[in-house]
Design an enzyme around this catalytic site. Structure first.
Site, short mmCIF file in Angstrom:
data_model
loop_
_atom_site.label_atom_id
_atom_site.label_comp_id
_atom_site.label_asym_id
_atom_site.label_seq_id
_atom_site.Cartn_x
_atom_site.Cartn_y
_atom_site.Cartn_z
N HIS A 12 0.60 -1.13 0.22
CA HIS A 12 0.07 -0.08 -0.18
C HIS A 12 0.74 1.42 0.09
CE1 HIS A 12 0.22 -0.54 4.66
NE2 HIS A 12 1.10 0.28 4.23
N HIS A 59 -2.85 4.26 9.58
CA HIS A 59 -1.31 4.67 10.03
C HIS A 59 -1.47 5.90 10.75
CE1 HIS A 59 -0.54 1.98 6.87
NE2 HIS A 59 0.55 1.89 6.90
N GLU A 240 3.47 -6.00 8.96
CA GLU A 240 1.88 -5.69 8.36
C GLU A 240 1.55 -7.11 7.54
OE1 GLU A 240 2.37 -0.86 7.05
OE2 GLU A 240 2.92 -2.47 5.57
C1 DHB Z 1 6.08 3.19 2.71
C2 DHB Z 1 5.61 1.86 3.10
C3 DHB Z 1 4.46 1.93 4.05
O1 DHB Z 1 3.96 0.82 4.63
C4 DHB Z 1 3.89 3.05 4.82
O2 DHB Z 1 2.72 2.72 5.35
C5 DHB Z 1 4.51 4.33 4.22
C6 DHB Z 1 5.51 4.40 3.51
C7 DHB Z 1 7.12 3.23 1.81
O3 DHB Z 1 7.86 2.30 1.59
O4 DHB Z 1 7.62 4.65 1.55
FE FE Z 2 2.42 0.87 5.85
#
Ligand code: DHB
Ligand code: FE
Length: 280
Positions: A12, A59, A240
């Site tokens: 995501h 988040h 996750e």
């Molecule tokens: C990124 C990955 C994530 O799972 C997230 O919630 C925010 C940023 C990333 O790789 O930039």
């Molecule tokens: Fe994430």
């Protein structure tokens, strides 16, 4: 009765939201990532699910560190996308299915999972990026959604086994809903990544591929991992993966892998995409 026809997984990463808005599908950096999705679009066109039950993680938009439910289930008529700070364009409101939501909530509470029911729920990139990647323009490809949020932010986190069992309870509840809905279940987030601290940028391809292999026929093996195992092997945010375990639990005993794509890195993350079909 409602019927679960398959499971989808997708990372995501917020930067995907920006790349999508700018239609960077042919850009050399993004192409190997976006190229994974058309086979799933074909499958969705052919199989036409009515509802997507989406295991995702918030988040810091709905829930913050002061109040952090482990399992929350959306029971709203619609869910508004808000940006919790990444600056990605918001993509409107997602239609819900409150009757099925309440049936699921009743089912899992009777099954021993004391969830937080949410008649109001805003959704962040954890939910919107995967749904956009699979359904694109929702006017053209309408889909009802039920967001199911699992805490991956504030420890202690529910174990892979607990999430797998939670997914099974969700699957039982969906399959006893008196309707003729075809349902797909999404496991979002992952795969290995760590955004902060000394190991920022950490990716573990060998572990990711092992997880993608075993989640098909040996989810019980993955259910033996602890949260500490996951953080060590997949990174702090790689935890996750518990969302994938919930998805797999909902699909029942037998599944067939129809499609997968694995690409590293996109932003800081190993991107994993899978399509699993349920088998009687
Ligand atoms: C990124 C990955 C994530 O799972 C997230 O919630 C925010 C940023 C990333 O790789 O930039
Ligand atoms: Fe994430």
């Amino acid at each position: 009765m409602a019927r679960i026809i398959g499971g989808l997984t997708s990372s995501h990463i917020p930067a995907v939201g920006n790349a999508y808005a700018r239609k960077m599908f042919e850009d050399p950096y993004w192409k190997p990532f976006f190229d994974g999705y058309p086979p799933v679009h074909g499958w969705l066109k052919e199989n036409r699910p009515d509802v997507a039950v989406v295991f995702y993680n918030d988040h810091g938009l709905n829930f913050f560190l002061d109040k952090m439910p482990t399992f929350s289930i959306g029971a709203a008529a619609s869910y508004e996308n808000q940006d919790e700070g990444w600056g990605i364009p918001t993509i409107g409101t997602f239609e819900g299915h409150p009757e099925l939501s309440w049936h699921i909530i009743e089912g899992v509470v009777n099954d021993g999972f004391d969830v937080c029911s949410c008649q109001e729920m805003a959704v962040d990139h954890g939910f919107t990026v995967p749904v956009q990647l699979f359904w694109g323009d929702r006017e053209e490809n309408p889909i009802k959604t039920i967001p199911i949020c699992i805490n991956t932010v504030q420890h202690p986190l529910a174990s892979p086994k607990r999430c797998y069992e939670f997914g099974k309870a969700i699957g039982r509840a969906i399959s006893s809903f008196p309707g003729d809905e075809k349902v797909v279940v999404l496991g979002t987030g992952g795969l290995s990544h760590q955004l902060d601290g000394k190991r920022a940028g950490f990716i573990n391809k060998e572990f990711d591929l092992m997880c993608m292999d075993k989640i098909v026929d040996e989810p019980e093996t993955l259910a033996k991992l602890s949260i500490h195992d996951l953080v060590r092997e997949a990174g702090a945010q790689g935890a996750e993966f518990i969302l994938w375990m919930a998805m797999r639990g909902a699909l029942g005993d037998k599944v067939a892998e129809v499609h997968r794509n694995y690409h590293i890195p996109i932003s800081n993350t190993a991107a994993g995409l899978m399509l699993l079909e349920t088998r009687a």
